[in-house]
Design an enzyme around this catalytic site. Sequence first.
Site, short mmCIF file in Angstrom:
data_model
loop_
_atom_site.label_atom_id
_atom_site.label_comp_id
_atom_site.label_asym_id
_atom_site.label_seq_id
_atom_site.Cartn_x
_atom_site.Cartn_y
_atom_site.Cartn_z
N ARG A 77 -13.69 0.27 -10.43
CA ARG A 77 -13.22 1.54 -11.00
C ARG A 77 -12.70 1.41 -12.43
O ARG A 77 -12.47 2.41 -13.10
CB ARG A 77 -12.23 2.21 -10.05
CG ARG A 77 -12.98 3.05 -9.03
CD ARG A 77 -12.16 3.43 -7.84
NE ARG A 77 -12.03 2.31 -6.94
CZ ARG A 77 -10.93 1.99 -6.28
NH1 ARG A 77 -9.87 2.71 -6.42
NH2 ARG A 77 -10.92 0.95 -5.48
N GLU A 114 -4.32 -9.62 0.16
CA GLU A 114 -3.39 -9.56 1.28
C GLU A 114 -3.81 -10.58 2.36
O GLU A 114 -2.98 -11.28 2.93
CB GLU A 114 -3.38 -8.14 1.84
CG GLU A 114 -2.09 -7.83 2.56
CD GLU A 114 -2.10 -6.39 3.04
OE1 GLU A 114 -2.86 -5.57 2.48
OE2 GLU A 114 -1.34 -6.11 3.98
P1 AMP Z 1 -3.54 -5.06 -7.12
O1 AMP Z 1 -4.24 -6.36 -7.42
O2 AMP Z 1 -2.71 -5.14 -5.86
O3 AMP Z 1 -2.77 -4.54 -8.30
O4 AMP Z 1 -4.67 -4.02 -6.75
C1 AMP Z 1 -5.37 -3.39 -7.74
C2 AMP Z 1 -6.81 -3.10 -7.36
O5 AMP Z 1 -6.96 -2.66 -6.02
C3 AMP Z 1 -7.33 -1.99 -8.24
O6 AMP Z 1 -8.62 -2.34 -8.67
C4 AMP Z 1 -7.32 -0.76 -7.36
O7 AMP Z 1 -8.46 0.00 -7.58
C5 AMP Z 1 -7.26 -1.28 -5.93
N1 AMP Z 1 -6.17 -0.66 -5.12
C6 AMP Z 1 -5.09 -1.30 -4.63
N2 AMP Z 1 -4.31 -0.49 -3.91
C7 AMP Z 1 -4.90 0.73 -3.96
C8 AMP Z 1 -4.56 2.03 -3.42
N3 AMP Z 1 -3.46 2.25 -2.69
N4 AMP Z 1 -5.39 3.06 -3.70
C9 AMP Z 1 -6.51 2.87 -4.45
N5 AMP Z 1 -6.87 1.68 -4.96
C10 AMP Z 1 -6.09 0.61 -4.72
#
Ligand code: AMP
Length: 189
Positions: A77, A114
Site C-alpha cells: 500500500r 507477530e
Molecule cells: P507495522 O510494521 O506493525 O508498523 O505494520 C505496518 C504494516 O502493516 C503496514 O504496511 C500496514 O499496511 C500494515 N498494517 C498493520 N496493522 C494494520 C491495521 N490495523 N490496518 C491496516 N493495515 C495494517
Amino acid sequence: MSEAIMELERLDELKKLVRDVPDFPKKGIIFKDITTLLKDAKSFRASVNTLVGAIQGTLAGGVKAAPIDQVVGIESRGFIFGPVLAYLLGTGFVPVRKKGKLPSRTEQVSYELEYGTDILEIHQDALEPGQRVLVVDDLLATGGTAQAVSKLIGKLGAKVCGFTFLVELEFLKGRDKLGGYPVFSVLKY
Ligand code: AMP
C-alpha cells in the site's frame, strides 16, 4: 472560523472515510481499510495535499523533510501514495518488495512479525550512497516494517530523511522505533 479549526474538521471528515474491518486478516485485529477514502476524489486529493504540505514543511507542526532525492514505497500500500508523492516532489520512485519479487540483485532485511519473521528486499542499485530518501507507507502500526526499511536503505549507503503515513495507530507507539527520524501522519487513532 479559524484555519486551524477548519483543518481539524477536514481531518475528521477524512477519518470518517477510513473503514474499520474487525477480525481481518485475523481475529483480534481491527483493519484500517483506506479504500473507502481513496475512492472519494476530494478526500484522496486532500490526503495527498496534506502529505506534500507536511513534507515541504508548510503545515503547522509539519515535518521539514525536504530536500529529498528519492521516494521509497513499501509493498504494497506504499505503492498507492509513494509514486504520487514522488511525482509531485519531482523525485524518482523506488519500490521495497517482499522476498522474491524483484528481478535483479537485491539487499535483504528480515524483520519480526507477530508470528515469525518476514523478508523485504530492495534492488542493490536502486539508491546512490548519500541520497536522501523519504519512506512512504499507508499505515504506521508497531513500526517494525518501517524500521526494517530504514535498515535496508542504510545498507545501500543512503540516508532516510523522513517517514510519511496516511494513518498512524498511536497506541502502538511505532514512532518510538523510528526515533531520530521525522515522522508525519495525516490521520491518528
Ligand atoms: P507495522 O510494521 O506493525 O508498523 O505494520 C505496518 C504494516 O502493516 C503496514 O504496511 C500496514 O499496511 C500494515 N498494517 C498493520 N496493522 C494494520 C491495521 N490495523 N490496518 C491496516 N493495515 C495494517
